[in-house]
Design a protein around this motif. Structure first.
Motif, PDB file in Angstrom:
ATOM      1  N   ARG B 210      12.383   1.015  -7.594  1.00 33.06           N
ATOM      2  CA  ARG B 210      11.944   1.131  -8.982  1.00 33.06           C
ATOM      3  C   ARG B 210      10.544   0.529  -9.168  1.00 33.06           C
ATOM      4  O   ARG B 210       9.697   1.081  -9.856  1.00 33.06           O
ATOM      5  CB  ARG B 210      12.945   0.447  -9.917  1.00 33.06           C
ATOM      6  CG  ARG B 210      12.695   0.767 -11.384  1.00 33.06           C
ATOM      7  CD  ARG B 210      13.664   0.042 -12.265  1.00 33.06           C
ATOM      8  NE  ARG B 210      13.758  -1.354 -11.840  1.00 33.06           N
ATOM      9  CZ  ARG B 210      14.751  -2.152 -12.162  1.00 33.06           C
ATOM     10  NH1 ARG B 210      15.756  -1.722 -12.892  1.00 33.06           N
ATOM     11  NH2 ARG B 210      14.772  -3.401 -11.741  1.00 33.06           N
ATOM     12  N   SER B 213       8.056   2.828  -7.681  1.00 35.12           N
ATOM     13  CA  SER B 213       7.883   3.991  -8.552  1.00 35.12           C
ATOM     14  C   SER B 213       6.929   3.664  -9.696  1.00 35.12           C
ATOM     15  O   SER B 213       6.057   4.453 -10.049  1.00 35.12           O
ATOM     16  CB  SER B 213       9.257   4.432  -9.076  1.00 35.12           C
ATOM     17  OG  SER B 213       9.144   5.015 -10.341  1.00 35.12           O
ATOM     18  N   ARG B 214       7.078   2.474 -10.258  1.00 36.11           N
ATOM     19  CA  ARG B 214       6.199   2.077 -11.362  1.00 36.11           C
ATOM     20  C   ARG B 214       4.773   1.858 -10.867  1.00 36.11           C
ATOM     21  O   ARG B 214       3.818   2.317 -11.480  1.00 36.11           O
ATOM     22  CB  ARG B 214       6.693   0.773 -11.989  1.00 36.11           C
ATOM     23  CG  ARG B 214       7.917   0.970 -12.835  1.00 36.11           C
ATOM     24  CD  ARG B 214       8.318  -0.294 -13.551  1.00 36.11           C
ATOM     25  NE  ARG B 214       9.601  -0.100 -14.234  1.00 36.11           N
ATOM     26  CZ  ARG B 214      10.486  -1.047 -14.445  1.00 36.11           C
ATOM     27  NH1 ARG B 214      10.243  -2.279 -14.029  1.00 36.11           N
ATOM     28  NH2 ARG B 214      11.609  -0.783 -15.063  1.00 36.11           N
ATOM     29  N   LEU B 220      11.105   8.053  -9.888  1.00 33.51           N
ATOM     30  CA  LEU B 220      12.048   7.369  -9.016  1.00 33.51           C
ATOM     31  C   LEU B 220      12.740   8.347  -8.068  1.00 33.51           C
ATOM     32  O   LEU B 220      12.957   8.064  -6.890  1.00 33.51           O
ATOM     33  CB  LEU B 220      13.089   6.626  -9.873  1.00 33.51           C
ATOM     34  CG  LEU B 220      14.132   5.804  -9.130  1.00 33.51           C
ATOM     35  CD1 LEU B 220      13.479   4.788  -8.213  1.00 33.51           C
ATOM     36  CD2 LEU B 220      15.050   5.110 -10.126  1.00 33.51           C
TER      37      LEU B 220
END
Lengths: 236, 239
Positions: B210, B213-214, B220
């Motif tokens: 996560r 992904s950010r 995600l």
């Protein structure tokens, strides 16, 4: 026998405690006079979520099909064709050795699976079962198709209400969540046995079948590191 | 005079296309061709109004520049514009009346050889989304029977458009549903991969993906798929 439109109207009239898929399954079982109905979501790879069931047994029957990787609902959603087995007690184990026997042990005598279709897209299936043998008469057959159409409308409706398009509406989530461990074990075994995820799931199922253990238990042992499943001989 | 047999054939033909692999433009194209066959008209087109209110011709029996220009002109004046404003058929005006109401359009139409131009509305629920535009070589009025038939054909066009929209929307939603379901599976598989290869637990695995992904601004699902495909490993995911 109700039309798709009448089915949908009855759904929107139902009290709002249960999810729409659950209510649809209950109405379906009542209307068609079957002992259980379940609604299953599937994808190209056959991954499934049971999104509604009229009885615990109806849900179990679908989970069993996922465990064994075979069964009428899986077949219906994979091929987009209805799969009817009115003589399940005899023919079920022939067609689906692992699932058939397990389902017969649970009392299933007839089974009907209808695919949920949106054009060429196969969304999943509607699975109906009876503990007595026999086919569905013309009227009930028509009713079953109407329910499968209504199910598609419900599923798309729930998805459309979800705003963010990348997540599932909570009403469509797998209520048990146990499959998370099965998918995790798939990834885990893929690394350990140096195979792809599809083969890994086959290995897990194969081991469960060979040892007569539930798939979930096998997966938990694999994740705990207490069970190694080597790939079959001859595989790179 | 059209035989009712041919009429029935045409409606069945159109109804069939609604069921099979449906293509809106094909459907509307067929509709305009059949309209010319069944009505005393020499050309026909279907015009739709977009969200800004601009009229677009989506099907026409004739690709001649002149005809296309006639459609285009109707953004300013003409039977289609009036039809869309009122929601009523705009039919059977005399040449004189037409010349008075739509001077530029009527002149252009006459130059193209059309003495009579009519518009029949396409109703979608409570709004008018477009019109069927028919062109006649003479200014003879269309009979009541012609007008009924014209309206019936326009109604069929509307059903086709509804179908098209429903099919498109259903397809989009169905696709979304499938992808969302897939995402869940892939994310769980990726957790398992990281468990086995990096010795993290499932919660840490999820956290790693996560955060990555950010940081990289990638969905995600995409990260998870890369992990499962072994294109990304735990070290790559570390900040």
């Amino acid at each position: 026998m109700r039309s798709t439109r009448q089915i949908l109207a009855a759904l929107s009239d139902a009290p709002g405690e249960d999810s729409l898929p659950a209510v649809l399954c209950r109405h379906c079982a009542d209307d068609l006079g079957v002992d259980g109905a379940a609604l299953i979501l599937a994808t190209e790879e056959g991954q499934q979520a049971v999104v509604g069931a009229s009885t615990p047994l109806a849900e179990t029957l679908e989970n069993l099909q996922f465990e064994h990787g075979e069964g009428p609902s899986l077949l219906a959603s994979a091929t987009g064709e209805s799969v009817f087995e009115p003589a399940f007690a005899d023919r079920g184990p022939d067609r689906w050795p692992a699932f058939g026997r397990a389902a017969v042990d649970l009392g299933v005598a007839s089974y009907y699976a209808l695919p949920l279709l949106v054009g060429a897209i196969r969304l999943g299936s509607l699975g109906l079962h009876r503990t007595s043998p026999g086919g569905l008469d013309q009227e009930r057959l028509a009713g079953a198709f109407s329910y499968s159409e209504a199910a598609v409308v419900v599923l798309l409706h729930l998805q459309s209400m979800n705003g963010s398009s990348s997540t599932l509406n909570p009403d469509l989530g797998d209520p048990l969540g146990y499959r998370a461990e099965i998918h995790q074990a798939t990834g885990y075994l893929a690394v350990r046995a140096s195979v792809g995820p599809t083969e890994a799931l086959l290995l897990l199922r194969g081991h469960a079948f060979a040892t007569g253990r539930p798939l979930l238990d096998v997966c938990r042992d694999v994740l705990a590191g207490t069970l190694e499943i080597p790939p079959p001989e001859g595989q790179i | 005079m059209t035989s009712s047999h041919r009429l029935a054939e045409v409606f069945v033909e159109l109804a069939d296309t609604l069921v099979d692999e449906f293509d809106a433009l094909d459907f509307l194209g067929t509709l305009t061709e059949r309209s010319v066959e069944l009505l005393p008209v020499v050309a026909a087109g279907v015009i739709l109004r977009d969200r800004q209110g601009t009229l677009h011709v989506v099907a026409s029996t004739n690709d001649a520049a002149q005809i296309l220009e006639l459609f285009e002109l109707q953004n300013e004046e003409g039977p289609c514009l009036d039809c869309l404003k009122t929601g009523l058929p705009v039919v059977n005006l005399t040449e004189l009346e037409a010349g008075r109401r739509w001077p530029r359009f009527t002149a252009a139409a006459q130059e193209a050889g059309f003495a009579g131009v009519h518009a029949i509305p396409l109703h979608l629920r409570s709004s008018v989304v477009g019109a069927m535009n028919i062109f006649c070589a003479t200014s003879d009025p269309l009979t009541d029977a012609d007008l009924s038939l014209g309206q019936a054909l326009a109604d069929v066009a509307t059903i086709g458009l509804l179908q098209e929209r429903a099919v498109r929307e259903s397809g989009l939603l169905a696709g979304q549903l499938q992808r969302a379901l897939n995402s869940r599976v892939v994310i769980e598989q990726a957790k398992g991969v990281l468990l086995a290869s990096a010795g993290v637990d499932v919660d840490q695995a999820f956290g790693l993906m996560r955060e990555y992904s950010r940081r990289t601004n990638r969905p995600l699902r995409e990260i998870a798929a890369a992990v499962v495909a072994r294109r990304l490993n735990a070290r790559d995911l570390q900040p």
